[in-house]
Write an enzyme that holds these catalytic residues in place. Structure first.
Site, short mmCIF file in Angstrom:
data_model
loop_
_atom_site.label_atom_id
_atom_site.label_comp_id
_atom_site.label_asym_id
_atom_site.label_seq_id
_atom_site.Cartn_x
_atom_site.Cartn_y
_atom_site.Cartn_z
N ASP B 156 0.84 -1.43 -0.31
CA ASP B 156 0.51 -0.06 0.21
C ASP B 156 1.12 1.58 -0.12
O ASP B 156 1.22 1.19 0.90
CB ASP B 156 -0.57 0.06 1.10
CG ASP B 156 -1.87 1.33 1.30
OD1 ASP B 156 -2.84 1.58 -0.04
OD2 ASP B 156 -1.69 2.35 1.78
N ASP B 309 -8.37 4.48 6.51
CA ASP B 309 -6.42 5.10 5.71
C ASP B 309 -5.45 6.82 6.23
O ASP B 309 -4.91 7.50 5.93
CB ASP B 309 -6.64 5.59 4.05
CG ASP B 309 -5.66 5.43 3.50
OD1 ASP B 309 -4.32 5.55 3.60
OD2 ASP B 309 -5.69 5.73 1.66
ZN LIG Z 1 -3.56 3.14 -0.11
#
Ligand SMILES: [Zn+2]
Lengths: 323, 440
Positions: B156, B309
């Site tokens: 990520d 996030d």
């Molecule tokens: Zn991401």
């Protein structure tokens, strides 16, 4: 001159936020300054004692010189800061630049910057008037205004005109300023060029799209031909400049095939033989040098109005000086 | 050494894992849920948490946070992030591996585990890098990473561009029982975009990332999960077609879980207007149609979890031209107030669904302890005030960073007690952070 609020607000960041009336006021004010830029005439003392910084993070001789002329003719004190020649610019963040300018009590800042939004960013952080001289792919409002003035000179009106912007609209701040200015004043706007160089979802901005330049010339009263940056080929947007010229170049043959004479504008600098052929660039249907002259008048008008000048007084101020 | 017994008394206990939604007491002994019932007695030495008028849920779990340590401690540390999490009502967070150096070996995983324990706030579970150095070339040692404490793998921050490598990851992970998480983005399409491709980008003269850049990778990951039988976890889904693709894949029996962030649930690319860098994130804020599809997907369970996030940045990093500003916003201390205040109270889904998406489903997706108040399970509990209203003031965050587009928003659903392993790790009256402000 007053220090009060200008009819344009504090900054000129773009034409999108302006009303049709504000745009017309700039054009009408520019009319008064036209002969000042066209003839040898003494300076107007309108901006005497004002300090203006021309802050160019990107090279642009034409726009900078045009602004400088306008400033000098209004008697302003001008400082030029160009990228690469000053530590003010090298590696310094935009926010530090803003702080430094604020500390120096500058009256006005003209900024050219590669990032979209840079002029607004600066305007929100300093009390000086900020004039956008081109920010990234966003706007170049004084170019849009001078194009409007040139069109109005020629056609005596903007309303109802059909203007096609041809070329690299995607990367063009000139295209956006033209779009807002023209539509606000009642013109119809179309874009033409390969789809790779068009902004996605442009139809939602209220424009017509012509994939082929012949169709555009059949439709238009005027075309504004954008400079094709040579980097676009390296970026893969077009396979070759040769092919671009073959299919989208403004050539004499194409102009002659159009049903009526089409006026040709170009914001410069031109790539002759790419987006425009030399016999068009030097031919009877173009108004490219008139655009340059109008550029100074429009910039004088913008400086005058942002400094708090009243539109109706522009003529009087000038006549008093000339007398 | 086990903590004092706790009696969480008189709250509305909402635990979808047991189908419970009732006013009950929760007795916690030796770090575990001992008993749920009415009128329970406080054992000797025990402490009562008065939960009357409060909602009591299995502890909230955030599967997607960036805690920046090691390497960018000026933005956040594991300790500050874990405390911000606790102040936001989270009992556990999963830390992404895109630190400097990246968490791609067992020692780095061990470091995150140890720093998380030391913080003594929300639990911190490391998610390890999928590829060595996050380079997208060779798989990391999944087995050793899992032994060291990793709960999933992902690259990520960037996508796995090599489809062959993604296939291998989905196959290889099966031996260790972990999901493979992916940030879906075809970089050849999103290129140098800095916001959603759409009419706002066209107006602002900013380069856009089309929905298709995300959807191509979502579709690819779903196809590869089906091909391999592996478990894919799709991170921060932001597009309508992405949601529809996941819905279809689930119907086909693909083993997929997926996230929605509070910002993609509540904002659109209009928030970028004026070059607002606090609204710059990746994936970008999309259209209203996409936002509505993400809401629907979360409501019907196509999207399994809410994940923040959480992406802290130093205060001056977002003070830049839009193209030059970094992506991401902080989310730990606003998530509950946004999701409860705007989506539950706004009628998008009900409270049990919220608890399912913010606690039960995240626990199942990454096989974490918690996500339930079943007797015998770990005593990770969130207690919040459903009537607690406050105005988002980033200056009060316990996070080191302040980058949020929700400044000034009205939030509702204020954390009161955060209990981890039977210990009260944060409480409104003394812990600092947003929740410590009394309701106005
Ligand atoms: Zn991401």
């Amino acid at each position: 001159m007053t220090g009060g609020t200008s009819i344009l607000g504090k900054d000129l960041v773009g034409l999108e936020p302006l009303s049709a009336a504000q745009i017309r006021t700039v054009l009408d004010t520019a009319e008064h300054f036209k002969d000042v830029s066209e003839r040898r005439i003494k300076k107007l003392p309108i901006l005497r004692g004002k300090t203006i910084v021309n802050l160019f993070f990107e090279p642009s001789t034409r726009t900078r010189v045009s602004f400088e002329f306008a400033q000098k003719r209004l008697s302003a004190d001008t400082v030029n800061v160009a990228a690469g020649t000053s530590s003010v610019v090298k590696g310094e963040t935009l926010v530090d630049t803003a702080r430094n300018l604020e500390a120096m009590s500058i009256d006005m800042v003209v900024i050219r910057h590669p990032a979209s939004g840079a002029a607004q960013f600066l305007g929100e952080r300093i009390s000086s008037n900020v004039i956008n001289a081109g920010d990234g792919r966003h706007e170049h409002p004084t170019q849009g205004l001078l194009d409007l003035l040139t069109l109005r000179d020629h056609f005596r009106r903007i309303e109802g005109l059909k203007v096609c912007i041809v070329g690299d609209v995607l990367h063009s701040r000139v295209a956006r300023s033209n779009l807002w200015g023209l539509t606000k004043l009642g013109a119809e706007v179309a874009f033409c060029g390969p789809r790779t160089l068009m902004p996605p979802r442009m139809e939602e901005l209220g424009v017509t799209y012509f994939p082929r330049v012949e169709e555009a010339l059949e439709w238009a009263d005027a075309v504004n031909v954008l400079r094709l940056q040579l980097e676009r080929m390296q970026g893969g947007y077009i396979p070759s400049l040769r092919e671009y010229n073959r299919f989208w170049g403004i050539t004499r043959a194409r102009l002659e095939a159009a049903p009526r004479p089409v006026l040709v504008l170009h914001p410069g600098p031109m790539n002759r033989g790419v987006e425009i052929d030399s016999d068009v660039a030097d031919g009877p249907q173009q108004v490219i040098l008139k655009q340059v002259a109008n550029g100074v008048a429009v910039r004088m008008a913008v400086l005058y109005l942002l400094a708090g000048g009243q539109p109706e007084r522009a003529r009087i101020v000038k006549e008093v000086v000339e007398a | 050494m086990s903590p004092r017994p706790l009696l969480i008394r008189g709250g509305r206990v909402v635990d979808p894992s047991q189908g419970i939604d009732a006013v009950l007491d929760v007795l916690v002994m030796e770090g575990k849920v001992a008993l749920l019932g009415a009128g329970l007695d406080l054992p000797p030495e025990g402490r009562v948490l008065d939960a009357r008028g409060m909602v009591v849920t299995p502890g909230l779990i955030d599967l997607h946070v960036h805690l920046r340590e090691p390497g960018q401690e000026h933005k956040e540390t594991i300790a500050t992030g874990a405390r911000a999490a606790a102040a936001g009502g989270f009992t556990a967070v999963c830390a992404m591996p895109n630190t400097d150096p990246p968490v791609d070996d067992p020692a780095a995983v061990g470091f995150v585990v140890a720093a998380g324990r030391r913080a003594g706030a929300a639990r911190v579970y490391p998610v390890a890098a999928l590829s060595v150095g996050l380079k997208g070339e060779a798989l990391t040692e999944f087995g050793e990473l899992v032994e060291a404490g990793a709960v999933a793998v992902t690259d990520d921050g960037r996508p796995v561009m090599d489809s062959g490598l993604m296939r291998l990851a989905l196959e290889y992970a099966q031996a260790f029982g972990i999901p493979v998480a992916d940030h879906p983005e075809d970089l050849t399409l999103s290129r140098d975009g800095s916001m959603n491709e759409g009419v706002v980008a066209a107006r602002l003269g900013l380069r856009g990332k089309p929905n298709a850049a995300e959807e191509i990778h979502i579709l690819r990951d779903l196809l590869l999960a089906e091909l391999t039988g592996g478990r894919i976890h799709i991170q921060h889904v932001s597009t309508r077609l992405g949601v529809e693709a996941i819905r279809l894949a689930k119907a086909r029996g693909v083993r997929v879980t997926a996230e929605a962030t509070p910002h993609h649930l509540l904002l659109t690319d209009e928030a970028v207007d004026g070059y607002r860098t606090e609204a710059k994130m990746n994936p970008p804020l999309r259209s209203a149609q996409d936002r509505d599809a993400v809401r629907e997907g979360l409501a019907d369970g196509t999207l399994d979890v809410v994940a923040t996030d959480h992406a802290p940045h130093h205060y001056d990093e977002k003070e830049a031209a839009f193209d030059d500003a970094p992506n991401g916003i902080v989310g730990l201390e606003t998530a509950l107030g946004l999701v409860y205040g705007h989506l539950v109270r706004g009628g998008v889904f009900d409270l049990p669904t919220m608890v399912e998406r913010m606690s039960c489903a995240p626990a199942r997706a990454f096989k974490l302890p918690g996500g339930t108040l079943r007797p015998g399970s770990v005593a990770d509990v969130t207690v919040f005030d459903p009537e607690g209203v406050w105005i988002c003031d980033p200056d009060r965050f316990l996070s080191k960073s302040r980058n949020t587009p929700f400044r000034g928003w009205r939030l509702q659903g204020k954390p009161r007690y955060t209990v981890v392993g039977g210990e009260v790790v944060w409480e409104a009256s003394k812990g600092g952070g947003e929740g410590s402000v009394e309701k106005d």
